[in-house]
Design a protein around this motif. Structure first.
Motif, PDB file in Angstrom:
ATOM      1  N   GLU A   1       0.820  -1.214   0.000  1.00  0.00           N
ATOM      2  CA  GLU A   1       0.000   0.000   0.000  1.00  0.00           C
ATOM      3  C   GLU A   1       0.851   1.259   0.000  1.00  0.00           C
ATOM      4  OE1 GLU A   1      -2.858   0.104   3.211  1.00  0.00           O
ATOM      5  OE2 GLU A   1      -3.686  -1.824   2.506  1.00  0.00           O
ATOM      6  N   LYS A   2       1.987   1.152   0.698  1.00  0.00           N
ATOM      7  CA  LYS A   2       2.874   2.319   0.783  1.00  0.00           C
ATOM      8  C   LYS A   2       3.860   2.376  -0.381  1.00  0.00           C
ATOM      9  CE  LYS A   2       2.118   3.591   5.357  1.00  0.00           C
ATOM     10  NZ  LYS A   2       2.344   4.797   6.132  1.00  0.00           N
ATOM     11  N   GLY A   3       3.725   1.445  -1.323  1.00  0.00           N
ATOM     12  CA  GLY A   3       4.601   1.471  -2.488  1.00  0.00           C
ATOM     13  C   GLY A   3       5.899   0.714  -2.318  1.00  0.00           C
ATOM     14  N   TYR A   4       5.975  -0.105  -1.283  1.00  0.00           N
ATOM     15  CA  TYR A   4       7.190  -0.908  -1.089  1.00  0.00           C
ATOM     16  C   TYR A   4       6.968  -2.336  -1.575  1.00  0.00           C
ATOM     17  CZ  TYR A   4       8.486   2.900   2.063  1.00  0.00           C
ATOM     18  OH  TYR A   4       8.776   4.116   2.592  1.00  0.00           O
ATOM     19  N   LEU A   5       8.092  -3.057  -1.634  1.00  0.00           N
ATOM     20  CA  LEU A   5       8.022  -4.490  -1.910  1.00  0.00           C
ATOM     21  C   LEU A   5       8.291  -5.224  -0.598  1.00  0.00           C
ATOM     22  CD1 LEU A   5      10.326  -4.490  -5.045  1.00  0.00           C
ATOM     23  CD2 LEU A   5       7.860  -4.906  -5.090  1.00  0.00           C
ATOM     24  N   MET A   6       7.532  -6.295  -0.343  1.00  0.00           N
ATOM     25  CA  MET A   6       7.802  -7.056   0.866  1.00  0.00           C
ATOM     26  C   MET A   6       9.140  -7.769   0.718  1.00  0.00           C
ATOM     27  SD  MET A   6       6.620  -7.495   3.796  1.00  0.00           S
ATOM     28  CE  MET A   6       6.718  -8.521   5.242  1.00  0.00           C
ATOM     29  N   THR A   7       9.332  -8.413  -0.434  1.00  0.00           N
ATOM     30  CA  THR A   7      10.617  -9.049  -0.742  1.00  0.00           C
ATOM     31  C   THR A   7      11.004  -8.623  -2.155  1.00  0.00           C
ATOM     32  OG1 THR A   7       9.476 -10.996  -1.560  1.00  0.00           O
ATOM     33  CG2 THR A   7      10.247 -11.089   0.703  1.00  0.00           C
ATOM     34  N   ALA A   8      12.277  -8.827  -2.504  1.00  0.00           N
ATOM     35  CA  ALA A   8      12.729  -8.382  -3.821  1.00  0.00           C
ATOM     36  C   ALA A   8      12.655  -9.494  -4.852  1.00  0.00           C
ATOM     37  CB  ALA A   8      14.156  -7.855  -3.726  1.00  0.00           C
ATOM     38  N   SER A   9      12.476 -10.720  -4.384  1.00  0.00           N
ATOM     39  CA  SER A   9      12.395 -11.836  -5.317  1.00  0.00           C
ATOM     40  C   SER A   9      11.299 -12.780  -4.866  1.00  0.00           C
ATOM     41  CB  SER A   9      13.727 -12.580  -5.364  1.00  0.00           C
ATOM     42  OG  SER A   9      13.553 -13.880  -5.893  1.00  0.00           O
ATOM     43  N   TYR A  10      10.595 -13.364  -5.842  1.00  0.00           N
ATOM     44  CA  TYR A  10       9.572 -14.366  -5.519  1.00  0.00           C
ATOM     45  C   TYR A  10      10.182 -15.532  -4.745  1.00  0.00           C
ATOM     46  CZ  TYR A  10      11.640 -17.291  -9.062  1.00  0.00           C
ATOM     47  OH  TYR A  10      12.526 -18.055  -9.757  1.00  0.00           O
ATOM     48  N   ALA A  11      11.502 -15.709  -4.900  1.00  0.00           N
ATOM     49  CA  ALA A  11      12.166 -16.853  -4.258  1.00  0.00           C
ATOM     50  C   ALA A  11      12.849 -16.484  -2.946  1.00  0.00           C
ATOM     51  CB  ALA A  11      13.173 -17.461  -5.223  1.00  0.00           C
ATOM     52  N   SER A  12      12.659 -15.244  -2.496  1.00  0.00           N
ATOM     53  CA  SER A  12      13.319 -14.812  -1.255  1.00  0.00           C
ATOM     54  C   SER A  12      13.018 -15.735  -0.087  1.00  0.00           C
ATOM     55  CB  SER A  12      12.870 -13.401  -0.876  1.00  0.00           C
ATOM     56  OG  SER A  12      13.598 -12.451  -1.590  1.00  0.00           O
ATOM     57  N   THR A  13      11.776 -16.193  -0.001  1.00  0.00           N
ATOM     58  CA  THR A  13      11.382 -17.002   1.153  1.00  0.00           C
ATOM     59  C   THR A  13      11.572 -18.491   0.899  1.00  0.00           C
ATOM     60  OG1 THR A  13       9.112 -17.064   0.337  1.00  0.00           O
ATOM     61  CG2 THR A  13       9.649 -15.324   1.900  1.00  0.00           C
ATOM     62  N   PHE A  14      12.017 -18.835  -0.313  1.00  0.00           N
ATOM     63  CA  PHE A  14      12.102 -20.254  -0.681  1.00  0.00           C
ATOM     64  C   PHE A  14      12.888 -21.088   0.327  1.00  0.00           C
ATOM     65  CE2 PHE A  14      14.145 -23.854  -2.700  1.00  0.00           C
ATOM     66  CZ  PHE A  14      13.083 -24.475  -3.328  1.00  0.00           C
ATOM     67  N   ARG A  15      14.060 -20.563   0.711  1.00  0.00           N
ATOM     68  CA  ARG A  15      14.929 -21.349   1.585  1.00  0.00           C
ATOM     69  C   ARG A  15      14.342 -21.522   2.978  1.00  0.00           C
ATOM     70  NH1 ARG A  15      19.135 -24.427  -0.530  1.00  0.00           N
ATOM     71  NH2 ARG A  15      19.539 -23.557  -2.583  1.00  0.00           N
ATOM     72  N   VAL A  16      13.500 -20.580   3.393  1.00  0.00           N
ATOM     73  CA  VAL A  16      12.876 -20.720   4.702  1.00  0.00           C
ATOM     74  C   VAL A  16      11.954 -21.933   4.679  1.00  0.00           C
ATOM     75  CG1 VAL A  16      11.665 -19.514   6.531  1.00  0.00           C
ATOM     76  CG2 VAL A  16      12.866 -18.196   4.773  1.00  0.00           C
ATOM     77  N   PHE A  17      11.171 -22.033   3.593  1.00  0.00           N
ATOM     78  CA  PHE A  17      10.262 -23.176   3.488  1.00  0.00           C
ATOM     79  C   PHE A  17      11.024 -24.468   3.229  1.00  0.00           C
ATOM     80  CE2 PHE A  17       7.395 -19.641   2.475  1.00  0.00           C
ATOM     81  CZ  PHE A  17       6.340 -19.939   3.323  1.00  0.00           C
ATOM     82  N   SER A  18      11.957 -24.425   2.297  1.00  0.00           N
ATOM     83  CA  SER A  18      12.627 -25.670   1.906  1.00  0.00           C
ATOM     84  C   SER A  18      13.471 -26.222   3.048  1.00  0.00           C
ATOM     85  CB  SER A  18      13.478 -25.467   0.659  1.00  0.00           C
ATOM     86  OG  SER A  18      14.657 -24.771   0.973  1.00  0.00           O
ATOM     87  N   ASN A  19      13.850 -25.364   3.981  1.00  0.00           N
ATOM     88  CA  ASN A  19      14.630 -25.838   5.126  1.00  0.00           C
ATOM     89  C   ASN A  19      13.734 -26.407   6.224  1.00  0.00           C
ATOM     90  OD1 ASN A  19      16.650 -24.722   7.726  1.00  0.00           O
ATOM     91  ND2 ASN A  19      17.349 -26.118   6.166  1.00  0.00           N
ATOM     92  N   ASN A  20      12.441 -26.247   6.052  1.00  0.00           N
ATOM     93  CA  ASN A  20      11.504 -26.748   7.061  1.00  0.00           C
ATOM     94  C   ASN A  20      10.598 -27.835   6.496  1.00  0.00           C
ATOM     95  OD1 ASN A  20      11.856 -25.256   9.645  1.00  0.00           O
ATOM     96  ND2 ASN A  20      11.688 -23.505   8.279  1.00  0.00           N
ATOM     97  N   THR A  21      11.106 -28.584   5.550  1.00  0.00           N
ATOM     98  CA  THR A  21      10.296 -29.653   4.962  1.00  0.00           C
ATOM     99  C   THR A  21      10.308 -30.881   5.863  1.00  0.00           C
ATOM    100  OG1 THR A  21      12.215 -30.406   3.730  1.00  0.00           O
ATOM    101  CG2 THR A  21      10.717 -28.944   2.580  1.00  0.00           C
ATOM    102  N   GLN A  22       9.291 -31.724   5.675  1.00  0.00           N
ATOM    103  CA  GLN A  22       9.201 -32.971   6.437  1.00  0.00           C
ATOM    104  C   GLN A  22       9.960 -34.093   5.737  1.00  0.00           C
ATOM    105  OE1 GLN A  22       7.718 -33.206   9.480  1.00  0.00           O
ATOM    106  NE2 GLN A  22       7.610 -30.985   9.213  1.00  0.00           N
TER     107      GLN A  22
END
Lengths: 440, 313
Positions: free
Chosen positions: A193-214
């Protein structure tokens, strides 16, 4: 005919002389037991920089580096070739030590191409983090290498943007607003809303998820497994791109990194210490200052929505090396030498693999990281490091992770539908890994 | 009768052996470096032979299994290798058409005695220049220019031609256009020089007499230059075709090996590279190479026949 005979004789004589001259040389080598050339394989200059600054190379030995980029498995290719030729290679060309990442370290530790470092004289692991030793051990618990860093990762946020979006830039308060994925996604909307990006890449959070796989990427029967955590990442990426919370740039693309510069719009990056001190070029460092894009001090570090670790560089001892003493010395230096480890924290903003040194800096009220506006990142990492477990790793991790990101983004960009994107990803894996079965 | 002849020959000094000795290096190196690998490739294509991690699997004889795998359509009915072959040919044609058109034009202009262009040497060096740059370096340059934060996008936005970043390296049309134009730029100089040599090999008196008879430039071009240039032109076309079928470095670098988008720019050799990197899959790579060899052979024959037929008296 006579001529031919004389030529042959001449050749034989020359060859036998060459044979003679070769023998004393190798005999001489046996005398001092150490090879003249210490050959290291790596995929970037990160460790090379530390090595050249902080390690005193014994006299009479030259260090040779072979650096091949990691992307698309090129480094593994080059390294495999060198290791397989190890036996027939000349003494000075043998690989003595090579670097490996969490993504493919098991491929090497579980092979005959690495050797037991305890036998070489690296025996004191009392200060290292257990997971770094587990990762460098083979299935039978034989330790084949050490890591010079410990890589708990956190959420790196832009203080000025957090101030604008959340009304605070204090780490504790920011963490309270971002400590779950639901909250994270909500804040993303506020930032947009304020014109910012939450992350700079669609894959920024990838490693957080992939490191928490079952489950690992490839199960025991060699089937590719897309873990529920990865599915969650895909949903998030889709949602983020659709709402312009992020960019479709790859995680390493200059476009994504540019958003960390002075006038960048990205609020969050994810990563361990090496991420900000090595990868965020437009934000920190000499070049950034020169280009005027420097944003040093405008960053903070918190745990973020989910604990994770990312990467890490292990030094592995190559089997058949002719410099075993130096291998042990390098490894001992980077895990047990207090002075070197202190330098790594103070001057290189690393989080080392020496718990005692880390604890010293974590407790030191004087210590702060200039990139992070004086925040004591070591103190936070010290907490995060406790939770790291090295699990669910296979030979195939690097390309499974990279491939999914590159083919999935075509869907995010609207070039193909989701099904086709996944199919292309499977095809890619089929070509690269004939032994892995993908869904039909 | 024959026996006596043989005896007589043996007595005389034979120089023919020198000819064989002089051409021997070629044949020896051909056998070692080309023929043997070719035969081994065919041999390998019948085996399952790859590495899983650092573990060697095979070689196990699988007959035509690799070919079968290669030619089995996926669930959508697409045979990947044919799709990639189509991509390759399309990319080649997109680059080769302007390449030959421009090269022919330049070759005629440069060799024309009527125009007698000044500064030819310089011009020839300049048009040849792009060929001297490594294809991968050239691709990196184009990548740097056309990526989302590259100068081209910045220029287009600041001049108001587009209002949002245009993803040159993801949109199918633009990726193909970039690859084709790079191939064109890299190769038209080379083709020009080959064709010029061809034109200069044509008897000048033919041009002169045509001129005296009042033939126009177009007339001369189509009725004298082109037919007499045909052997060289078809040679250039076939080499370009073979080069085109082996297209690799430019699309590999531009698409980071992924053939973006939707594998529409994956070429056959990129597939080969995927087989060989990491898993060293000699079986599948061998089968693919054999297929490619056959296709290349057929296509070259076809092109040659077509061209020869048209201009044979």
């Amino acid at each position: 005919m006579k001529k031919l005979v004389s030529i042959l004789t001449a050749a034989m004589i020359t060859l036998s002389f060459a044979g003679c001259s070769a023998k004393p040389a190798s005999g001489g080598q046996e005398a001092d037991a150490q090879g003249k050339v210490f050959h290291i394989y790596a995929w970037n200059e990160e460790f090379k920089g530390f090595f050249e600054k902080y390690y005193k190379v014994p006299e009479g030995i030259t260090v040779e580096w072979t650096i091949v980029p990691n992307e698309d498995g090129q480094y593994q290719d080059a390294l495999d070739l060198a290791l397989m030729n190890q036996e027939s290679a000349a003494a000075d060309e043998k690989v003595d030590m090579f670097l490996a990442e969490a993504d493919y370290i098991v491929k090497y530790t579980n092979s005959e191409y690495t050797q037991d470092i305890k036998a070489l004289g690296v025996t004191d692991f009392s200060n290292t983090y257990k997971y770094t030793v587990d990762a460098a051990s083979d299935a039978n618990g034989v330790v084949k290498g050490v890591s010079f860093q410990c890589c708990p990762a956190g959420l790196i946020y832009r203080r000025s943007i957090a101030e604008d979006v959340l009304g605070t830039s204090d780490p504790a308060e920011v963490q309270a607003r971002l400590d779950s994925w639901d909250k994270f996604n909500e804040v993303a909307a506020l930032a947009a809303e304020k014109g910012y990006l939450m992350t700079a890449s669609y894959a920024s959070t990838f490693r957080v998820f992939s490191n928490n796989t079952q489950s690992p990427w490839v199960d025991k029967d060699n089937n590719l497994v897309i873990d529920p955590a990865i599915n969650t990442w895909m949903e998030q990426a889709e949602n983020f791109v659709k709402n312009n919370y992020t960019l479709t740039a790859g995680i390493w693309d200059a476009e994504a990194m540019a958003e960390s510069a002075k006038d960048g719009r990205a609020m969050c990056y994810f990563g361990p210490a090496w991420f900000y001190n090595f990868s965020m070029g437009p934000a920190f460092g000499e070049d950034a200052v020169k280009e005027g894009t420097d944003s040093t001090g405008d960053w903070g570090l918190v745990e973020g929505p989910q604990a994770h670790f990312w990467g890490g560089t292990w030094l592995l001892a190559a089997a058949g090396s002719d410099n075993p003493e130096m291998i042990a010395d390098v490894m001992n230096t980077f895990i047990n030498d207090e002075e070197v480890c202190s330098n790594l924290i103070e001057k290189e903003a690393q989080f080392t693999n020496n718990q005692a040194v880390n604890a010293k800096f974590a407790a030191d009220p004087e210590y702060g990281n200039a990139y992070l506006g004086g925040q004591n990142d070591t103190a936070l990492f010290l907490d995060l490091a406790k939770n790291i477990k090295f699990q669910n790793h296979t030979n195939y991790d690097q390309l499974c992770a990279e491939g999914l990101q590159t083919y999935f983004v075509e869907y995010l960009k609207g070039e193909v539908d989701k099904e086709t994107a996944m199919k292309n990803y499977y095809k890619y894996l089929n070509e690269k890994f004939p032994a892995v079965h993908t869904p039909e | 009768m024959k026996k006596t002849e043989g005896k007589r020959r043996r007595k005389s000094v034979s120089y023919s052996k020198w000819a064989y000795i002089f051409i021997a290096p070629f044949f020896i190196s051909y056998i070692i470096f080309t023929l043997t690998p070719q035969i081994l490739t065919v041999y390998n294509s019948f085996f399952e032979n790859y590495r899983d991690g650092l573990t060697q699997i095979g070689p196990n004889f699988v007959g035509l299994g690799n070919y079968q795998k290669l030619l089995t359509p996926d669930s959508a009915g697409v045979i990947d290798v044919l799709k990639y072959f189509g991509n390759t040919m399309l990319l080649w044609i997109l680059g080769a058409v302007p390449q030959f058109a421009v090269a022919l034009l330049l070759a005629v202009i440069f060799t024309s005695s009527r125009l007698n262009i000044k500064g030819q040497g310089l011009a020839k060096s300049i048009i040849y220049m792009p060929n001297l740059i490594m294809a991968s370096a050239f691709s990196m340059l184009v990548f740097a220019l056309f990526n989302n934060i590259g100068p081209v996008n910045k220029l287009l936005i600041s001049t108001g031609l587009i209002d949002k970043t245009f993803d040159f390296l993801t949109v199918k049309v633009s990726v193909r256009a970039l690859i084709a134009s790079m191939n064109f730029l890299m190769w038209f100089g080379n083709t020009t020089i080959v064709l010029m040599a061809g034109i200069m090999g044509i008897d000048q008196s033919l041009f002169e007499s045509a001129e005296i008879d009042g033939a126009g430039s177009l007339h001369v071009f189509f009725d004298i230059t082109l037919p007499l240039l045909m052997p060289i032109l078809s040679y250039a076309l076939i080499t370009s075709l073979i080069g085109g079928i082996q297209m690799f470095d430019v699309p590999q670098v531009i698409t980071a090996g992924k053939g973006t988008p939707n594998m529409a720019n994956t070429t056959v050799i990129m597939m080969l590279n995927n087989f060989l990197s990491i898993s060293k899959n000699y079986g599948m790579a061998g089968a693919l190479s054999v297929l490619l060899f056959i296709i290349t052979g057929i296509l070259s024959m076809f092109v040659y026949r077509q061209m020869a037929k048209q201009y044979k008296r």
